[in-house]
Motif scaffolding. Structure first.
Motif, PDB file in Angstrom:
ATOM      1  N   MET A   4      28.060  41.373  37.696  1.00  0.00           N
ATOM      2  CA  MET A   4      28.972  42.271  38.418  1.00  0.00           C
ATOM      3  C   MET A   4      29.369  43.450  37.540  1.00  0.00           C
ATOM      4  N   PHE A   5      29.746  43.174  36.295  1.00  0.00           N
ATOM      5  CA  PHE A   5      30.149  44.266  35.412  1.00  0.00           C
ATOM      6  C   PHE A   5      28.988  45.223  35.145  1.00  0.00           C
ATOM      7  N   ALA A   6      27.777  44.698  35.043  1.00  0.00           N
ATOM      8  CA  ALA A   6      26.613  45.561  34.814  1.00  0.00           C
ATOM      9  C   ALA A   6      26.440  46.536  35.976  1.00  0.00           C
ATOM     10  N   ARG A   7      26.636  46.047  37.195  1.00  0.00           N
ATOM     11  CA  ARG A   7      26.514  46.926  38.365  1.00  0.00           C
ATOM     12  C   ARG A   7      27.581  48.008  38.349  1.00  0.00           C
ATOM     13  N   PHE A   8      28.796  47.641  38.015  1.00  0.00           N
ATOM     14  CA  PHE A   8      29.880  48.627  38.004  1.00  0.00           C
ATOM     15  C   PHE A   8      29.724  49.623  36.860  1.00  0.00           C
ATOM     16  N   LYS A   9      29.263  49.160  35.714  1.00  0.00           N
ATOM     17  CA  LYS A   9      29.052  50.087  34.590  1.00  0.00           C
ATOM     18  C   LYS A   9      27.968  51.104  34.926  1.00  0.00           C
ATOM     19  N   ALA A  10      26.960  50.676  35.677  1.00  0.00           N
ATOM     20  CA  ALA A  10      25.898  51.605  36.077  1.00  0.00           C
ATOM     21  C   ALA A  10      26.453  52.714  36.963  1.00  0.00           C
ATOM     22  N   ARG A  11      27.556  52.423  37.673  1.00  0.00           N
ATOM     23  CA  ARG A  11      28.198  53.433  38.533  1.00  0.00           C
ATOM     24  C   ARG A  11      29.403  54.072  37.852  1.00  0.00           C
ATOM     25  N   ASN A  12      29.645  53.697  36.604  1.00  0.00           N
ATOM     26  CA  ASN A  12      30.809  54.177  35.852  1.00  0.00           C
ATOM     27  C   ASN A  12      32.103  53.896  36.597  1.00  0.00           C
ATOM     28  N   GLN A  13      32.235  52.667  37.061  1.00  0.00           N
ATOM     29  CA  GLN A  13      33.438  52.228  37.767  1.00  0.00           C
ATOM     30  C   GLN A  13      33.969  50.934  37.147  1.00  0.00           C
ATOM     31  N   PRO A  14      35.276  50.733  37.211  1.00  0.00           N
ATOM     32  CA  PRO A  14      35.833  49.436  36.847  1.00  0.00           C
ATOM     33  C   PRO A  14      35.794  48.494  38.049  1.00  0.00           C
ATOM     34  N   ALA A  15      35.803  47.198  37.785  1.00  0.00           N
ATOM     35  CA  ALA A  15      35.845  46.205  38.847  1.00  0.00           C
ATOM     36  C   ALA A  15      37.296  45.857  39.176  1.00  0.00           C
ATOM     37  N   PHE A  16      37.510  45.396  40.382  1.00  0.00           N
ATOM     38  CA  PHE A  16      38.832  44.989  40.863  1.00  0.00           C
ATOM     39  C   PHE A  16      38.839  43.467  40.986  1.00  0.00           C
ATOM     40  N   ILE A  17      39.710  42.823  40.199  1.00  0.00           N
ATOM     41  CA  ILE A  17      39.843  41.371  40.214  1.00  0.00           C
ATOM     42  C   ILE A  17      41.215  41.027  40.776  1.00  0.00           C
ATOM     43  N   GLY A  18      41.246  40.265  41.852  1.00  0.00           N
ATOM     44  CA  GLY A  18      42.505  39.911  42.500  1.00  0.00           C
ATOM     45  C   GLY A  18      42.792  38.428  42.385  1.00  0.00           C
ATOM     46  N   TYR A  19      44.072  38.101  42.319  1.00  0.00           N
ATOM     47  CA  TYR A  19      44.509  36.709  42.144  1.00  0.00           C
ATOM     48  C   TYR A  19      45.273  36.217  43.366  1.00  0.00           C
ATOM     49  N   LEU A  20      45.035  34.958  43.737  1.00  0.00           N
ATOM     50  CA  LEU A  20      45.835  34.298  44.767  1.00  0.00           C
ATOM     51  C   LEU A  20      45.789  32.796  44.516  1.00  0.00           C
ATOM     52  N   PRO A  21      46.933  32.116  44.595  1.00  0.00           N
ATOM     53  CA  PRO A  21      46.912  30.660  44.406  1.00  0.00           C
ATOM     54  C   PRO A  21      46.276  29.964  45.608  1.00  0.00           C
ATOM     55  N   ASP A  52      36.570  42.603  44.154  1.00  0.00           N
ATOM     56  CA  ASP A  52      35.209  42.294  43.711  1.00  0.00           C
ATOM     57  C   ASP A  52      35.074  40.870  43.178  1.00  0.00           C
ATOM     58  N   ALA A  53      36.056  40.423  42.434  1.00  0.00           N
ATOM     59  CA  ALA A  53      36.086  39.055  41.928  1.00  0.00           C
ATOM     60  C   ALA A  53      37.474  38.495  42.211  1.00  0.00           C
ATOM     61  N   VAL A  54      37.537  37.217  42.552  1.00  0.00           N
ATOM     62  CA  VAL A  54      38.812  36.609  42.916  1.00  0.00           C
ATOM     63  C   VAL A  54      39.167  35.509  41.932  1.00  0.00           C
ATOM     64  N   GLU A  55      40.358  35.633  41.353  1.00  0.00           N
ATOM     65  CA  GLU A  55      40.933  34.546  40.559  1.00  0.00           C
ATOM     66  C   GLU A  55      41.650  33.617  41.524  1.00  0.00           C
ATOM     67  N   ILE A  56      41.100  32.448  41.716  1.00  0.00           N
ATOM     68  CA  ILE A  56      41.724  31.452  42.577  1.00  0.00           C
ATOM     69  C   ILE A  56      42.627  30.601  41.692  1.00  0.00           C
ATOM     70  N   GLY A  57      43.918  30.709  41.905  1.00  0.00           N
ATOM     71  CA  GLY A  57      44.851  29.997  41.053  1.00  0.00           C
ATOM     72  C   GLY A  57      44.988  28.542  41.454  1.00  0.00           C
ATOM     73  N   LEU A  58      45.087  27.666  40.451  1.00  0.00           N
ATOM     74  CA  LEU A  58      45.398  26.263  40.698  1.00  0.00           C
ATOM     75  C   LEU A  58      46.896  26.073  40.454  1.00  0.00           C
ATOM     76  N   PRO A  59      47.693  25.892  41.491  1.00  0.00           N
ATOM     77  CA  PRO A  59      49.139  25.740  41.306  1.00  0.00           C
ATOM     78  C   PRO A  59      49.474  24.598  40.355  1.00  0.00           C
ATOM     79  N   TYR A  60      50.496  24.839  39.536  1.00  0.00           N
ATOM     80  CA  TYR A  60      50.872  23.880  38.500  1.00  0.00           C
ATOM     81  C   TYR A  60      52.391  23.778  38.463  1.00  0.00           C
ATOM     82  N   SER A  61      52.893  22.598  38.155  1.00  0.00           N
ATOM     83  CA  SER A  61      54.332  22.358  38.196  1.00  0.00           C
ATOM     84  C   SER A  61      55.088  22.975  37.026  1.00  0.00           C
TER      85      SER A  61
END
Length: 290
Positions: free
Chosen positions: A26-43, A65-74
């Motif tokens: 993914m980063f290689a594709r974005f670097k080829a376009r001179n763009q940063p990737a967007f990574i979003g988080y949700l539990p 572009d990439a999703v951080e899937i959070g594992l809820p923790y106490s």
């Protein structure tokens, strides 16, 4: 193919997967376009298991572009009030770690790169090898471990190598050059640069320390460095995207699904609509940062 003929000192098979890192691709594709990737988080499991899958799909369909899937923790020592509230709602709804693999499959099928962010205790008790196997089978890309340092990650490094999974460690503005080098040497996929010390949350300003940290981490050998903690507006996303390989946003996305008092959940349709709008606005700022 993975060769399991050789055994490590810990008794685990040493075979190394030759699977390409989806995150690095993914980063290689974005670097080829001179763009940063967007990574979003949700539990996962917030506001409830079914809606969380719809929310993850919505994020990808609207620019994440990439999703951080959070594992809820106490005991979420790194999480601010917004993510703590969302995680508690997920736990109250009976969220279990086994369900997160459905979330991983959902993100992959939607065309995003599925990452999991988890405190190490959850992975350890699930079983490191079992988690790596199930995560790979679900189409997962990598694991972000905010409370695990490379020096104590031997079992995870072995398992992630066997299953071709990325391992993402964190650095902060207080990290020494020696610590940055250790993290860069052991990371796969990217290094997570925390914009500041402290817990997650939306902030009005970010300061200059993240840019300095990104430069130091690259100098230490990291190929990809992403910045998170505090990024909450398209303008901040654009600011960070000018120098980072990826911009990580969590609380601002989670916030769209919380009620006004921050303790409950919004109407499902309204929440998903606002999540889509927030993701689109952030994606526009981040992807057009340069």
């Amino acid at each position: 193919m993975t060769d399991n003929a050789t055994i490590t000192p810990s008794g685990q098979p040493l075979g190394i997967s030759h699977r390409e890192s989806p995150t690095e691709a993914m980063f290689a594709r974005f670097k080829a376009r001179n763009q940063p990737a967007f990574i979003g988080y949700l539990p996962y499991g917030f506001p409830d298991p079914d809606t969380s899958l719809d929310a993850l799909r919505t994020m990808v369909e609207h620019g994440v572009d990439a999703v951080e899937i959070g594992l809820p923790y106490s005991d979420p020592v790194m999480d601010g009030p917004v993510i703590q509230a969302a995680s508690q709602i997920a736990l109250d709804n009976g969220e279990r770690i086994a369900g997160v693999f459905h979330a991983v499959e959902t993100v992959a099928e939607a065309g995003g790169v599925p990452l999991v962010m988890s405190y190490w205790n959850l992975i350890y008790h699930y079983g490191v090898e079992r988690f790596a196997r199930d995560f790979e089978n679900a189409g997962g890309a990598g694991l972000i471990t905010p409370d695990l340092i490379p020096d104590e990650a031997g079992e995870w490094i072995e398992a992630s190598d066997r299953h071709g999974l990325d391992r993402v460690f964190l650095v902060s503005p207080d990290s020494s050059d020696k610590r940055l080098a250790v993290v860069a040497d052991n990371a796969r996929g990217f290094v997570y640069a925390a914009s500041r010390m402290g817990v997650t949350g939306e902030r009005d300003t970010l300061g200059t320390s993240p840019e300095t940290l990104v430069a130091r981490t690259r100098a230490a050998g990291a190929a990809n460095v992403c910045v998170g903690i505090g990024v909450s507006t398209p303008e901040q996303g654009a600011q960070v995207g000018r120098y980072a390989d990826g911009v990580i946003v969590g609380s601002a996305l989670v916030h769209t699904l919380l009620s006004d008092d921050g303790r409950g959940v919004r109407d499902r349709a309204d929440g998903l609509r606002d999540l889509a709008a927030k993701a689109e606005a952030l994606a526009d700022g981040i992807h057009n940062a340069r």
